[in-house]
Design an enzyme around this catalytic site. Structure first.
Site, PDB file in Angstrom:
ATOM      1  N   CYS A 133       0.950  -1.505   0.164  1.00  0.00           N
ATOM      2  CA  CYS A 133       0.329   0.228   0.034  1.00  0.00           C
ATOM      3  C   CYS A 133       0.875   1.293   0.179  1.00  0.00           C
ATOM      4  O   CYS A 133       1.891   1.196   0.597  1.00  0.00           O
ATOM      5  CB  CYS A 133      -1.542   0.143   1.621  1.00  0.00           C
ATOM      6  SG  CYS A 133      -1.779   1.388   1.361  1.00  0.00           S
ATOM      7  N   CYS A 186     -23.676 -11.643   9.999  1.00  0.00           N
ATOM      8  CA  CYS A 186     -23.113 -12.897   9.448  1.00  0.00           C
ATOM      9  C   CYS A 186     -23.892 -13.587   9.141  1.00  0.00           C
ATOM     10  O   CYS A 186     -23.911 -14.326   8.107  1.00  0.00           O
ATOM     11  CB  CYS A 186     -22.155 -13.027  10.454  1.00  0.00           C
ATOM     12  SG  CYS A 186     -21.087 -12.087  11.966  1.00  0.00           S
ATOM     13  N   ASP A 203       8.375  14.100  17.011  1.00  0.00           N
ATOM     14  CA  ASP A 203       8.338  12.564  16.224  1.00  0.00           C
ATOM     15  C   ASP A 203       8.798  13.308  15.059  1.00  0.00           C
ATOM     16  O   ASP A 203       9.020  12.147  14.442  1.00  0.00           O
ATOM     17  CB  ASP A 203       6.610  12.212  16.588  1.00  0.00           C
ATOM     18  CG  ASP A 203       6.600  11.088  15.942  1.00  0.00           C
ATOM     19  OD1 ASP A 203       7.665   9.405  15.838  1.00  0.00           O
ATOM     20  OD2 ASP A 203       5.476  11.149  15.324  1.00  0.00           O
TER      21      ASP A 203
END
Length: 617
Positions: free
Chosen positions: A77, A309, A587
């Site tokens: 990706c 489901c 960061d």
């Protein structure tokens, strides 16, 4: 309507060349006055109406018929979405162990022969696979295949979609979790917001209707943009699909981050009481709604709170050739290994049938976590984030980015400005949360008037978070009166000349450091009670985060201001906001320099409360 200003602007961005389409398939673009002509999505008649019984190999022990196959074309990706994978990525399967194009088509042919009539190509990001157009063209030749869809992050969509449409692509899902460019970079850890918007524009222009937009809703990150996404459906043929945050390997799933379908629906109904529920299609995973008079619709994928489901008709083949009968299940069987061992079609069907036969009634282990949905956050937390960029060729004090939270919609003006490329190197960032903001006015942040001092802060001879026996204890504020509380804190990040210049020119590879730090500071203020154990939860009415470049010290000066009305102060919220904004800057810059110093984290002022005001001299 508060959501209208942004929808109008974004529609102007997207609407060029767009033509209406009453069908669900792509259409050609005729000249004015000519009728719309549908593009054939198949070369020969479908086999979906054949009288033969559905394949026993694709029918499980609960009678569910699996006619929908998702095929992952790649593990790779070009984004690093925070809810999907860690920043460093994931270990990749060696290329030799991945399915070849011929193996993908062989398996697709087998499944379609047994009754699959819809195939969706996924990833990773399927559009980074070089032969994706050829794969679509080959799938289109399969008799009985009604729909060929793709789920993409949209980065490469505008460039490839004309070829994909010609090859036979009939349905598109585009992932987009925010309408705020700076927040987009924060969520996906990459740039590319404008490319996704161009992809949506191109899909509408080529006649896809509806264009499905998938939005994963995460508490504290983008749940404040629900109304903004819905507003886009007023004039655009979009199906905005809100997806409950789900656990996957590497996304550090936290139950508290999940916003349930009912909570999202309640937010929408407060704005649009006329919201109508649409009939549910057979085997659909979405609960669809429409606002009367709007072109598009909204849907909810309730994977966690109200599973589907019982009507699941989906199977998945991973990029390395494993068959998964349930997205949440760990059970897989390698079709690749059987293919490469020379298995016959009959042998492959027996392997597939055995796997489908073992499919459970539901992925029950996950729903044990979801019996009691978390309480809704105060409405102030759901106010929209709006961003405005004002970059002038003047002093730092007049260059700011305003992130305004309050009753409105995130700014498409920023979208337009970013597309126009109005970027100057000198920048001063400001953000604030203001519940009284005029949603029709995106103005620069105005300096807040300092609160008047009412005397020095009296000292206390006791620690209030310790009981008489010396054990930690949370202060009881139940009997305290509600008063207006304001606190301001500051911090300084000493970057050094190299990192400082990159931030000043907005050239960091990780993205816009000041914008990310702003968002981090806002998020931290809202989450202080979850970070500091004995802090009370405070419903903030105002958060302001300002970041100013100090060229003399090669530093960024941060100032965070928080306001609330309540029985307890907000100095911890302001301090946490300033500190986390500083950490975010570190960061963002650590790859450039480790010699970064975070300093002078301190309370600047505090007003309100029984103990009086405080102003640092």
């Amino acid at each position: 309507m508060a959501a209208q200003p942004v929808s109008r602007v974004v529609r102007r961005v997207l609407r060029a060349g767009v033509r209406s389409c009453s069908s669900g398939g792509p259409v050609t673009q005729p000249c004015p006055g000519e009728p719309v002509v549908e593009v054939p999505s198949r070369p020969r008649p479908f086999l979906g109406e054949h009288a033969a019984p559905f394949s026993a190999f694709l029918t499980d022990s609960f009678g569910r018929r699996h006619s929908y196959l998702r095929i992952s074309l790649t593990e790779r990706c070009n984004l690093r979405c925070q809810y999907c994978m860690p920043e460093e990525g994931v270990p990749l399967t060696p290329k030799a162990d991945l399915l070849t194009t011929e193996e993908i088509l062989t398996l697709a042919r087998l499944f379609v022969k047994e009754g699959v009539d819809k195939i969706r190509l996924t990833g990773g990001e399927p559009l980074i696979r070089p032969d994706v157009v050829d794969i679509v063209a080959q799938l289109r030749r399969l008799e009985g295949l009604r729909t060929i869809g793709i789920t993409t992050n949209g980065i490469n969509l505008a460039r490839l979609l004309p070829q994909l449409q010609k090859a036979g692509l009939s349905a598109i899902n585009i992932s987009l979790d925010t309408l705020v460019p700076a927040k987009f970079e924060f969520i996906v850890r990459r740039k590319g917001f404008h490319k996704v918007m161009e992809g949506i524009h191109k899909a509408i222009e080529l006649g896809y209707s509806p264009v499905k937009v998938n939005c994963v809703v995460m508490r504290g990150l983008n749940e404040d943009e629900l109304l903004d996404f819905v507003a886009l459906t007023e004039g655009l043929p979009l199906d905005v699909r809100f997806i409950e945050y789900m656990p996957f390997d590497g996304n550090k799933w936290n139950f508290k981050k999940m916003v349930s379908y009912k909570e999202m629906l309640d937010t929408l109904q407060q704005q649009w009481p006329e919201l109508e529920k649409l009939p549910e299609e057979e085997s659909s995973t979405a609960k669809a709604f429409k606002i009367p008079g709007f072109r598009g619709q909204v849907s909810f994928i309730t994977s966690m709170s109200e599973h589907f489901c019982g009507t699941c008709n989906r199977l998945r083949i991973t990029a390395d050739g494993n068959l998964k009968v349930c997205l949440f299940g760990n059970s897989e069987v390698s079709l690749r290994d059987h293919l490469r061992a020379g298995a016959s079609e009959e042998e492959l069907l027996r392997v597939i049938g055995a796997a489908v036969g073992r499919k459970k009634r539901q992925h029950a282990e996950l729903f044990l976590m979801c019996q009691d949905p978390p309480p809704a956050l105060p409405s102030t937390f759901r106010n929209s984030l709006r961003v405005q960029v004002l970059r002038h060729r003047v002093s730092f004090s007049s260059q700011m980015v305003t992130l305004r939270k309050g009753g409105g919609v995130p700014q498409a003006p920023l979208v337009a400005q970013r597309w126009l490329g109005s970027i100057l190197p000198q920048r001063h960032f400001s953000s604030h949360l203001d519940s009284d903001a005029n949603p029709k006015c995106l103005s620069p942040a105005e300096p807040q008037a300092p609160a008047a001092s009412s005397g020095p802060l009296p000292d206390s001879d006791q620690l209030t978070h310790v009981d008489t026996e010396g054990r930690m204890a949370m202060v009881d504020v139940g009997r305290k009166p509600d008063t207006e509380r304001v606190a301001v804190a500051s911090a300084v990040v000493l970057l050094g000349p190299v990192a400082f210049k990159l931030i000043q020119e907005n050239q960091l590879k990780k993205g816009d450091a000041l914008a990310v730090a702003q968002l981090a500071g806002i998020q931290a203020a809202k989450l202080t009670s979850q970070l500091i154990p004995l802090c009370h939860h405070v419903a903030l009415s105002h958060v302001q985060v300002q970041l100013e470049l100090d060229s003399a010290r090669y530093a960024v000066v941060i100032q965070a201001s928080c306001r609330a009305r309540g029985p307890t102060g907000v100095e911890m919220e302001a301090l946490t906001s300033a500190a986390v904004a500083a950490l975010a800057l570190y960061d963002m810059c650590k790859a450039v320099s480790r010699d970064i110093v975070m300093a002078e984290i301190k309370l600047v002022s505090k007003t309100g409360g029984q103990r009086g005001d405080f102003h640092r001299m």
